[in-house]
Motif scaffolding. Structure first.
Motif, PDB file in Angstrom:
ATOM      1  N   UNK A  89       7.291  72.282  37.133  1.00  0.00           N
ATOM      2  CA  UNK A  89       6.434  72.373  38.436  1.00  0.00           C
ATOM      3  C   UNK A  89       7.163  71.740  39.649  1.00  0.00           C
ATOM      4  N   UNK A  90       8.328  71.124  39.302  1.00  0.00           N
ATOM      5  CA  UNK A  90       8.897  70.672  40.672  1.00  0.00           C
ATOM      6  C   UNK A  90       9.214  71.576  41.743  1.00  0.00           C
ATOM      7  N   UNK A  91       9.649  71.399  42.951  1.00  0.00           N
ATOM      8  CA  UNK A  91      10.032  72.180  43.981  1.00  0.00           C
ATOM      9  C   UNK A  91      11.469  72.499  43.716  1.00  0.00           C
ATOM     10  N   UNK A  92      12.209  71.697  43.270  1.00  0.00           N
ATOM     11  CA  UNK A  92      13.400  71.801  42.891  1.00  0.00           C
ATOM     12  C   UNK A  92      13.899  71.544  41.599  1.00  0.00           C
ATOM     13  N   UNK A  93      14.718  72.541  40.945  1.00  0.00           N
ATOM     14  CA  UNK A  93      14.925  72.391  39.554  1.00  0.00           C
ATOM     15  C   UNK A  93      16.321  72.107  39.365  1.00  0.00           C
ATOM     16  N   UNK A  94      16.657  70.976  38.442  1.00  0.00           N
ATOM     17  CA  UNK A  94      17.946  70.755  38.149  1.00  0.00           C
ATOM     18  C   UNK A  94      18.075  70.886  36.523  1.00  0.00           C
ATOM     19  N   UNK A  95      19.193  71.868  36.302  1.00  0.00           N
ATOM     20  CA  UNK A  95      19.366  72.179  34.837  1.00  0.00           C
ATOM     21  C   UNK A  95      20.598  71.410  34.468  1.00  0.00           C
TER      22      UNK A  95
ATOM     23  N   UNK B 237      17.476  71.866  50.366  1.00  0.00           N
ATOM     24  CA  UNK B 237      17.007  73.004  50.989  1.00  0.00           C
ATOM     25  C   UNK B 237      16.989  74.252  50.166  1.00  0.00           C
ATOM     26  N   UNK B 238      15.836  75.046  50.371  1.00  0.00           N
ATOM     27  CA  UNK B 238      15.907  76.152  49.738  1.00  0.00           C
ATOM     28  C   UNK B 238      17.049  77.183  50.345  1.00  0.00           C
ATOM     29  N   UNK B 239      17.359  78.105  49.276  1.00  0.00           N
ATOM     30  CA  UNK B 239      18.483  79.054  49.665  1.00  0.00           C
ATOM     31  C   UNK B 239      19.760  78.510  49.544  1.00  0.00           C
ATOM     32  N   UNK B 240      19.799  77.205  48.647  1.00  0.00           N
ATOM     33  CA  UNK B 240      21.021  76.422  48.822  1.00  0.00           C
ATOM     34  C   UNK B 240      21.199  76.162  47.273  1.00  0.00           C
ATOM     35  N   UNK B 241      22.446  76.210  46.540  1.00  0.00           N
ATOM     36  CA  UNK B 241      22.612  75.762  45.335  1.00  0.00           C
ATOM     37  C   UNK B 241      23.701  74.573  45.271  1.00  0.00           C
ATOM     38  N   UNK B 242      23.157  73.374  44.668  1.00  0.00           N
ATOM     39  CA  UNK B 242      23.952  72.191  44.739  1.00  0.00           C
ATOM     40  C   UNK B 242      24.650  72.148  43.486  1.00  0.00           C
ATOM     41  N   UNK B 243      26.045  71.485  43.858  1.00  0.00           N
ATOM     42  CA  UNK B 243      26.965  71.238  42.795  1.00  0.00           C
ATOM     43  C   UNK B 243      27.813  70.047  42.928  1.00  0.00           C
TER      44      UNK B 243
ATOM     45  N   UNK C 268      21.594  73.073  40.542  1.00  0.00           N
ATOM     46  CA  UNK C 268      20.469  72.520  41.289  1.00  0.00           C
ATOM     47  C   UNK C 268      19.866  73.523  42.364  1.00  0.00           C
ATOM     48  N   UNK C 269      18.602  74.026  42.330  1.00  0.00           N
ATOM     49  CA  UNK C 269      18.243  74.884  43.339  1.00  0.00           C
ATOM     50  C   UNK C 269      16.753  74.790  43.434  1.00  0.00           C
ATOM     51  N   UNK C 270      16.297  75.501  44.521  1.00  0.00           N
ATOM     52  CA  UNK C 270      14.898  75.313  44.645  1.00  0.00           C
ATOM     53  C   UNK C 270      14.134  76.298  43.581  1.00  0.00           C
ATOM     54  N   UNK C 271      13.017  75.859  43.008  1.00  0.00           N
ATOM     55  CA  UNK C 271      12.488  76.852  41.795  1.00  0.00           C
ATOM     56  C   UNK C 271      12.464  78.337  42.390  1.00  0.00           C
TER      57      UNK C 271
END
Length: 346
Positions: free
Chosen positions: A111-117, A138-144, A225-228
């Motif tokens: 349900x989150x706006x962003x998801x961290x696997x 930010x949407x459109x970004x992948x965080x590492x 981590x990315x936007x859903x």
């Protein structure tokens, strides 16, 4: 999304089977630390635990773990994938968990706006949680981030010990963008600089000759981590009925060639991984060899580095994942067409 929805969904997959040794103890540290940090930094979060193929003679994770009383900013959802559903997959008799398919189960239901696997033997630095709590993802970004492997002695910490400080004093290795460095062998700035330079040059050569993008795919299964909406647009992790090795890198490559920008968060924004038993998962050195020997002995398929290179080449030229060796997932990915039982711990 509504104002009541969490900002972040954290997705993990597990079951009560002592995988890697001291599994419940690892999970308890993970849960306790995460609850404490989310409350400290007022980060509205849901933790989704996908309990895959639970053992009938073992307590469920809800019963086996202790749940912190302070839950103002944290809600835990336990989604169960039954042994009957597990049995429908190839190699189910030899693989107790399909980790990436399990993560998709959590991702599609988040349900989150962003998801961290991530995984259940990971601890997050305070600086990392504090950064996420500022809600500037930010949407459109992948965080590492970089993964720091720490000794299992942190499991034996005393009540007065600071857990993250203890991790910092018991480092085994660093898993960075262009290579892995054994902290115990490479002591001193000069050896580390030389090793990092060599690894960077090697990756550049692979990029120029084979087209593998300059992405941070080292230990990426422990933090993605990315936007859903970006997870959904990419179709989640590739649902291959095989061991999870390299599957976590596929979505990074796909994201790269789909225009999703990678953002590497620098130290001290990092994660700590508690070392598991040799051969239970991918561990540099002898553990890696034991893992592949076990997979070969059990006839369990897995991707090799050449498969990943071919996938990157195909995407680089066609930008069409349906024309690669690894196609798109079905519309029902993440068991999205199944009504799975769920327990909420408020």
């Amino acid at each position: 999304m509504t104002k009541r929805d969490p900002y972040l969904s954290i997705v993990v997959v597990s079951r009560n089977d002592d995988h890697g040794g001291n599994l419940l103890q690892r999970m308890q540290l993970f849960v306790d630390s995460l609850y404490e940090q989310c409350n400290q930094y007022k980060l509205k979060t849901e933790l989704i635990i996908v309990e895959w193929n639970p053992l009938p003679d073992k307590a469920s994770l809800k019963e086996a773990l202790s749940w912190p009383v302070e839950r103002e900013y944290m809600v835990t959802r336990i989604v169960t994938v039954s042994p009957e559903i597990h049995a429908t997959f190839k190699h189910a008799d030899k693989m107790p968990i399909f980790q990436m398919i399990g993560k998709n189960v959590g991702i599609i239901r988040a349900k989150g706006r962003f998801i961290l696997a991530t995984n259940i033997d990971i601890l997050f630095s305070d600086e990392l949680i504090q950064f996420i709590s500022k809600k500037k993802l930010k949407e459109g970004c992948h965080y590492r981030v970089d993964r720091v492997d720490v000794d299992t002695c942190v499991l034996m910490r005393r009540a007065k010990d600071n857990l993250l400080s203890l991790c910092g004093k018991n480092i085994i290795r660093y898993n960075k963008k262009y290579g892995t460095y054994d902290y115990r062998e490479l002591k001193g700035a000069i050896p580390v600089f030389v090793k990092r330079t060599q690894d960077f040059v090697s990756r550049i050569k692979v990029f120029l000759s084979d087209g593998y993008p300059l992405i941070h795919s080292n230990a990426c299964g422990d933090f993605a981590c990315m936007a859903k909406k970006n997870w959904i647009s990419l179709g989640g992790y590739a649902e291959l009925e095989m061991y999870s090795f390299h599957i976590d890198s596929i979505i990074l490559i796909l994201g790269h060639y789909s225009g999703i920008r990678e953002i590497d968060l620098r130290s001290p924004m990092e994660i700590y991984h508690i070392e598991h038993s040799s051969g239970s998962g991918w561990t540099p050195g002898g553990g890696e060899q034991k893992l592949f020997e076990r997979l070969k002995s059990d006839s369990i398929p897995y991707l090799v580095w050449e498969d990943l290179l071919q996938y990157a080449r195909d995407l680089r030229h066609t930008r069409d994942p349906t024309k690669t060796i690894i196609g798109n997932n079905k519309p029902s990915w993440g068991l999205g067409d199944r009504a799975l039982p769920e327990t909420i711990i408020r």
